[in-house]
Design an enzyme around this catalytic site. Structure first.
Site, PDB file in Angstrom:
ATOM      1  N   GLN A 199      20.646 -21.128 -28.633  1.00  0.00           N
ATOM      2  CA  GLN A 199      20.653 -20.215 -29.778  1.00  0.00           C
ATOM      3  C   GLN A 199      20.097 -20.907 -31.021  1.00  0.00           C
ATOM      4  O   GLN A 199      19.386 -20.297 -31.819  1.00  0.00           O
ATOM      5  CB  GLN A 199      22.072 -19.720 -30.042  1.00  0.00           C
ATOM      6  CG  GLN A 199      22.255 -18.933 -31.324  1.00  0.00           C
ATOM      7  CD  GLN A 199      21.483 -17.627 -31.354  1.00  0.00           C
ATOM      8  OE1 GLN A 199      21.134 -17.091 -30.306  1.00  0.00           O
ATOM      9  NE2 GLN A 199      21.208 -17.124 -32.555  1.00  0.00           N
ATOM     10  N   GLU A 200      20.388 -22.195 -31.159  1.00  0.00           N
ATOM     11  CA  GLU A 200      19.942 -22.935 -32.337  1.00  0.00           C
ATOM     12  C   GLU A 200      18.457 -23.295 -32.275  1.00  0.00           C
ATOM     13  O   GLU A 200      17.727 -23.107 -33.249  1.00  0.00           O
ATOM     14  CB  GLU A 200      20.772 -24.223 -32.488  1.00  0.00           C
ATOM     15  CG  GLU A 200      22.237 -24.003 -32.815  1.00  0.00           C
ATOM     16  CD  GLU A 200      22.447 -23.571 -34.267  1.00  0.00           C
ATOM     17  OE1 GLU A 200      21.460 -23.524 -35.028  1.00  0.00           O
ATOM     18  OE2 GLU A 200      23.597 -23.269 -34.629  1.00  0.00           O
ATOM     19  N   SER A 201      18.022 -23.824 -31.141  1.00  0.00           N
ATOM     20  CA  SER A 201      16.677 -24.425 -31.098  1.00  0.00           C
ATOM     21  C   SER A 201      15.834 -24.037 -29.900  1.00  0.00           C
ATOM     22  O   SER A 201      14.695 -24.486 -29.789  1.00  0.00           O
ATOM     23  CB  SER A 201      16.820 -25.947 -31.094  1.00  0.00           C
ATOM     24  OG  SER A 201      17.419 -26.375 -29.865  1.00  0.00           O
TER      25      SER A 201
END
Length: 496
Positions: free
Chosen positions: A315-317
């Site tokens: 989700q972040e990267s």
């Protein structure tokens, strides 16, 4: 002795024996152990309740050697409430489940069973606890079906399923409607066949489709065949109302204490807003990129499942160690510079340092979540804090309480989070404006990716077990395992 006297004595002995026999019989009739006990008392006396369910993504499944599923957890809660052991009897179709219930092999059936007039004639149903809408499902890229009475292609549903019952009803209105049934495939298998292009259509409940799309993104909703069908537990019709009354009482309490709402949130609260491209891309990267970093996630996931940590990273990267954002966050876990320093991360673009730092930061957020929050929901509050900050998460909890909702229930707090973006509300809280709507979407996305990773990992484990069986030169093909399991379960019940 005279013959007359002998006959009289014999006669008197017979009368005496008859009197003794009648006395014993009357005594037995009056004894408590002779009086038939109620169905609920019988369950408590034997110390177990036999509950039938169906293997599937919503009712019952095994993951990491642990039983899971909405219906399974609810049945376990009921068994605990009664103070007895839960004996779960899983089968592969509604038809099998109905047959076991009809023969008295089960105390009740809990498997997302839709209440229909026909089934009411056969069984007694407990209170409805949620509603479903059956969907006609087809493969993405195929022509979208427009008229149920004029479909081009084959509809296949499990034999004896709710889908078959519904199609029979629709056929009264649409005489040209044709379909076939499959006794050897369950709903999930037929959905895979649709995704693979082997069959054109099948019929499933909307809740099942929403979860399965995370694994087979090619699945697409064609049309709604019925709306708001009630789901309830089923039991045999008996003059004895004890079990039925107990279930009514149980559901009343569970509705009041929020337990059913919590289960609904756990299994269905994060499956809305399906994105075909995003899901397909995620599954592709899970197979191509994740293996490179999997051991790092396993090493540093101390307080959460490593697959959840991997889902956060995606989700972040999107598992890009060099990911950068205009806001200044960087790396696999997209840490801010102050957070990275606090977590001892020297190089945010180094995969292991970033994963280790992100895991530590999540641990800190988990520890700070108030103890009043249930353990199995703390991680969602911690993820909210991970995304928008601990202070804003606490603001959302305080606002939730002010609005008369439960600040310890994620299902309530997630609905309040978007209010932090509205001036009417963020003026009232300590830390002011926050991207609460984005935080809610963030948590939902992580949960969806996490569920997909759980499924992928489970499929890999199953494939590995099949390879081990093949290496052992197993003479029985995998397809033969299913009826053997069912037959053995039924045999064990019968022997009781």
């Amino acid at each position: 002795m005279p013959i007359f006297s002998t006959r009289v004595l014999t006669y008197l002995r017979c009368i005496f024996r008859l009197f003794i026999g009648l006395t014993l019989l009357l005594t037995l009739v009056g004894c408590d152990f002779y009086t038939p006990s109620s169905q609920l008392e019988q369950i408590r006396q034997r110390g177990e309740i036999r509950v039938g369910t169906i293997y599937g993504p919503t009712s019952y499944y095994q993951r990491d050697d642990t039983a899971q599923g909405f219906d399974y957890e609810l049945a376990q809660s009921y068994a605990d409430w009664l103070g007895v052991k839960l004996t779960i009897v899983p089968v592969y179709s509604t038809a099998e489940l109905v047959e076991l219930l009809r023969k008295g092999k089960l105390d009740l059936a809990a498997a997302a069973i839709v209440v229909t007039p026909e089934r009411r004639q056969l069984f007694r149903f407990g209170p409805g606890f949620y509603q479903v809408s059956p969907k006609l499902v087809y493969r993405n890229g195929s022509p979208k079906p427009k008229d149920i009475g004029d479909l081009k292609g084959n509809i296949v549903v499990p034999a004896g399923s709710t889908g078959e019952d519904l199609l029979k009803e629709l056929a009264k209105q649409y005489p040209n409607l044709k379909w076939s049934t499959n006794r050897d495939a369950d709903v999930e298998e037929l959905l895979k066949q649709v995704a693979d292009g082997k069959i054109d259509y099948t019929v499933v409940q909307d809740t099942v489709l929403a979860r399965t799309q995370r694994y087979y993104p090619e699945l697409t909703e064609g049309m709604t065949l019925a709306k708001n069908q009630t789901v309830a537990w089923a039991m045999t019709k008996l003059p004895d109302d004890s079990l039925y009354a107990s279930i009514i009482d149980f559901f009343g309490q569970r509705f009041m204490d929020g337990a059913i709402a919590k289960l609904d949130e756990k299994y269905f609260g994060h499956v809305q807003n399906f994105d075909f491209v995003d899901t397909r891309t995620f599954l592709q990267r899970a197979k191509s990129l994740l293996p490179k970093y999997q051991d790092l996630f396993k090493t540093h996931a101390n307080v959460v499942d490593w697959r959840l940590l991997a889902a956060i990273s995606y989700q972040e990267s999107h598992w890009d160690p060099e990911a950068r954002s205009y806001t200044g966050v960087r790396g696999m876990m997209m840490l801010t510079e102050p957070t990275a320093k606090a977590m001892g991360v020297n190089n945010r673009l180094h995969p292991e340092e970033s994963i280790k730092g992100g895991a530590r930061y999540l641990e800190q957020m988990m520890e700070k979540v108030p103890a009043s929050v249930p353990d199995d929901e703390k991680v969602w509050f911690a993820l909210t804090a991970y995304n928008i900050g601990y202070g804003h998460m606490m603001d959302a909890r305080r606002l939730t309480k002010e609005l008369g909702k439960n600040p310890d229930a994620w299902s309530d707090v997630k609905e309040v989070l978007p209010l932090l973006q509205q001036s009417r509300w963020h003026r009232k809280v300590r830390y002011g404006y926050a991207r609460g709507g984005e935080a809610r979407n963030y948590v939902n996305n992580v949960r969806q990716y996490y569920q997909s990773l759980l499924w992928l990992d489970n499929e890999q484990q199953k494939a590995h077990r099949r390879e081990e069986l093949d290496d052992d030169d197993s003479s029985e093909p995998p397809s033969a395992e299913r009826p053997t399991v069912i037959a053995e379960v039924v045999k064990q019940i019968t022997l009781r």
